[in-house]
Enzyme design. Structure first.
Site, PDB file in Angstrom:
ATOM      1  N   ARG A 184      -2.474  -6.176  -8.504  1.00 20.69           N
ATOM      2  CA  ARG A 184      -1.373  -7.346  -8.080  1.00 20.69           C
ATOM      3  C   ARG A 184      -1.573  -8.230  -9.167  1.00 20.69           C
ATOM      4  O   ARG A 184      -1.543  -7.904 -10.384  1.00 20.69           O
ATOM      5  CB  ARG A 184      -1.693  -7.731  -6.859  1.00 20.69           C
ATOM      6  CG  ARG A 184      -1.084  -6.957  -5.356  1.00 20.69           C
ATOM      7  CD  ARG A 184      -1.574  -7.460  -4.163  1.00 20.69           C
ATOM      8  NE  ARG A 184      -3.053  -7.199  -4.270  1.00 20.69           N
ATOM      9  CZ  ARG A 184      -3.805  -7.248  -3.138  1.00 20.69           C
ATOM     10  NH1 ARG A 184      -3.335  -7.705  -2.041  1.00 20.69           N
ATOM     11  NH2 ARG A 184      -4.877  -7.253  -3.235  1.00 20.69           N
TER      12      ARG A 184
ATOM     13  N   LYS B 156     -16.415  -6.314   6.291  1.00 20.62           N
ATOM     14  CA  LYS B 156     -14.962  -7.445   6.133  1.00 20.62           C
ATOM     15  C   LYS B 156     -14.611  -7.708   7.742  1.00 20.62           C
ATOM     16  O   LYS B 156     -13.605  -8.345   7.666  1.00 20.62           O
ATOM     17  CB  LYS B 156     -13.885  -6.621   5.266  1.00 20.62           C
ATOM     18  CG  LYS B 156     -13.892  -6.698   3.783  1.00 20.62           C
ATOM     19  CD  LYS B 156     -12.433  -6.094   3.322  1.00 20.62           C
ATOM     20  CE  LYS B 156     -12.317  -6.654   1.873  1.00 20.62           C
ATOM     21  NZ  LYS B 156     -11.247  -6.145   1.524  1.00 20.62           N
TER      22      LYS B 156
ATOM     23  N   HIS C 226       0.886  -1.189   0.121  1.00 20.03           N
ATOM     24  CA  HIS C 226      -0.015   0.073   0.024  1.00 20.03           C
ATOM     25  C   HIS C 226       0.874   1.340  -0.242  1.00 20.03           C
ATOM     26  O   HIS C 226       0.686   2.281  -0.819  1.00 20.03           O
ATOM     27  CB  HIS C 226      -0.997   0.050   1.090  1.00 20.03           C
ATOM     28  CG  HIS C 226      -1.915  -1.006   1.366  1.00 20.03           C
ATOM     29  ND1 HIS C 226      -2.192  -1.790   2.590  1.00 20.03           N
ATOM     30  CD2 HIS C 226      -2.910  -1.407   0.527  1.00 20.03           C
ATOM     31  CE1 HIS C 226      -3.179  -2.382   2.212  1.00 20.03           C
ATOM     32  NE2 HIS C 226      -3.723  -2.282   1.128  1.00 20.03           N
TER      33      HIS C 226
HETATM   34  P1  ADP Z   1      -9.944  -3.265  -0.577  1.00 23.12           P
HETATM   35  O1  ADP Z   1     -10.855  -3.779   0.710  1.00 23.12           O
HETATM   36  O2  ADP Z   1     -10.761  -1.838  -1.125  1.00 23.12           O
HETATM   37  O3  ADP Z   1      -9.589  -4.341  -1.514  1.00 23.12           O
HETATM   38  P2  ADP Z   1      -7.317  -3.106   0.586  1.00 23.12           P
HETATM   39  O4  ADP Z   1      -6.730  -2.237   1.547  1.00 23.12           O
HETATM   40  O5  ADP Z   1      -7.102  -4.529   0.499  1.00 23.12           O
HETATM   41  O6  ADP Z   1      -8.789  -2.616   0.279  1.00 23.12           O
HETATM   42  O7  ADP Z   1      -6.426  -2.498  -1.006  1.00 23.12           O
HETATM   43  C1  ADP Z   1      -6.468  -1.335  -1.296  1.00 23.12           C
HETATM   44  C2  ADP Z   1      -6.096  -1.064  -2.626  1.00 23.12           C
HETATM   45  O8  ADP Z   1      -4.587  -1.544  -2.689  1.00 23.12           O
HETATM   46  C3  ADP Z   1      -6.595  -2.009  -3.779  1.00 23.12           C
HETATM   47  O9  ADP Z   1      -6.601  -1.452  -5.113  1.00 23.12           O
HETATM   48  C4  ADP Z   1      -5.564  -3.108  -3.735  1.00 23.12           C
HETATM   49  O10 ADP Z   1      -5.354  -3.913  -5.006  1.00 23.12           O
HETATM   50  C5  ADP Z   1      -4.285  -2.611  -3.397  1.00 23.12           C
HETATM   51  N1  ADP Z   1      -3.253  -3.365  -2.981  1.00 23.12           N
HETATM   52  C6  ADP Z   1      -3.155  -4.038  -1.977  1.00 23.12           C
HETATM   53  N2  ADP Z   1      -2.055  -4.615  -1.617  1.00 23.12           N
HETATM   54  C7  ADP Z   1      -1.416  -4.331  -2.567  1.00 23.12           C
HETATM   55  C8  ADP Z   1       0.100  -4.427  -2.978  1.00 23.12           C
HETATM   56  N3  ADP Z   1       0.813  -5.291  -2.391  1.00 23.12           N
HETATM   57  N4  ADP Z   1       0.629  -3.844  -3.920  1.00 23.12           N
HETATM   58  C9  ADP Z   1      -0.080  -2.962  -4.751  1.00 23.12           C
HETATM   59  N5  ADP Z   1      -1.393  -2.653  -4.556  1.00 23.12           N
HETATM   60  C10 ADP Z   1      -1.926  -3.253  -3.452  1.00 23.12           C
END
Ligand code: ADP
Length: 169
Positions: free
Chosen positions: A98, A44, A20
């Site tokens: 990803r 969630k 992130h």
């Molecule tokens: P959500 O519940 O909206 O999926 P997340 O916190 O899991 O929230 O992810 C937020 C965003 O960050 C999403 O677009 C996700 O694909 C992206 N994301 C999560 N982990 C990674 C990572 N390791 N590298 C790049 N982007 C990521």
């Protein structure tokens, strides 16, 4: 009308990972102001409260780069993403991408959001290779089972995870 380009990066950030953070720092280079939308996402069943997640994101950005931090706002939201984006005058929504598994969900979401408001564009940033496999869900699982999470999150986030699981044990 302001010429400032405002982007929204929405997510649950439960917890914030190095993946992130990488997206945040890169997104901050393509917009003038970045608003990180921390979704309440009660459905969630998040491990950390919204306030804790907002605080974690704020702390990490300020620790990583103060200059960038000055252009980044971190806010909770629980309404429709498109309404949140409009309320902060954003012209872009940033999402990280990803593996192939992210694609279908993100593709559908971007398509539907585009219908709701065609003036706000969704922009995808490809995950950096070394962060490609990092997911909050696995970080929590590893943490819960007493594994090492320091490869995936900052030392501060790792400490919070440890504390959270120590309480649960
Ligand atoms: P959500 O519940 O909206 O999926 P997340 O916190 O899991 O929230 O992810 C937020 C965003 O960050 C999403 O677009 C996700 O694909 C992206 N994301 C999560 N982990 C990674 C990572 N390791 N590298 C790049 N982007 C990521």
């Amino acid at each position: 009308m302001s010429t400032e380009r405002i982007g929204v990066y929405p997510g649950t950030f439960d917890p914030l990972t190095n993946g992130h953070m990488d997206i945040i720092l890169r997104a901050a280079r393509i917009v003038d102001k970045l608003v990180i939308g921390v979704a309440r996402n009660i459905g969630k069943g998040p491990l950390f409260t919204t306030e804790e997640r907002v605080e974690m994101v704020r702390q990490e950005i300020d620790a990583a780069d103060r200059e960038v931090g000055a252009r980044v706002d971190v806010r909770p939201f629980d309404n429709l993403l498109m309404h949140f984006a409009m309320s902060v005058n954003a012209s872009v929504i940033i999402r990280g991408l990803r593996a192939v598994s992210d694609f279908e969900y993100e593709f559908q979401m971007a398509g539907m959001n585009g219908r709701l408001n065609p003036n706000i564009e969704t922009v995808f940033l490809m995950a950096t290779d070394r962060y490609q496999f990092i997911a909050s869900r696995f970080v929590k699982e590893i943490g819960m089972l007493g594994g090492e999470v320091s490869h995936f999150v900052s030392p501060r986030v790792a400490a919070r995870l440890q504390e959270r699981f120590a309480k649960k044990a």
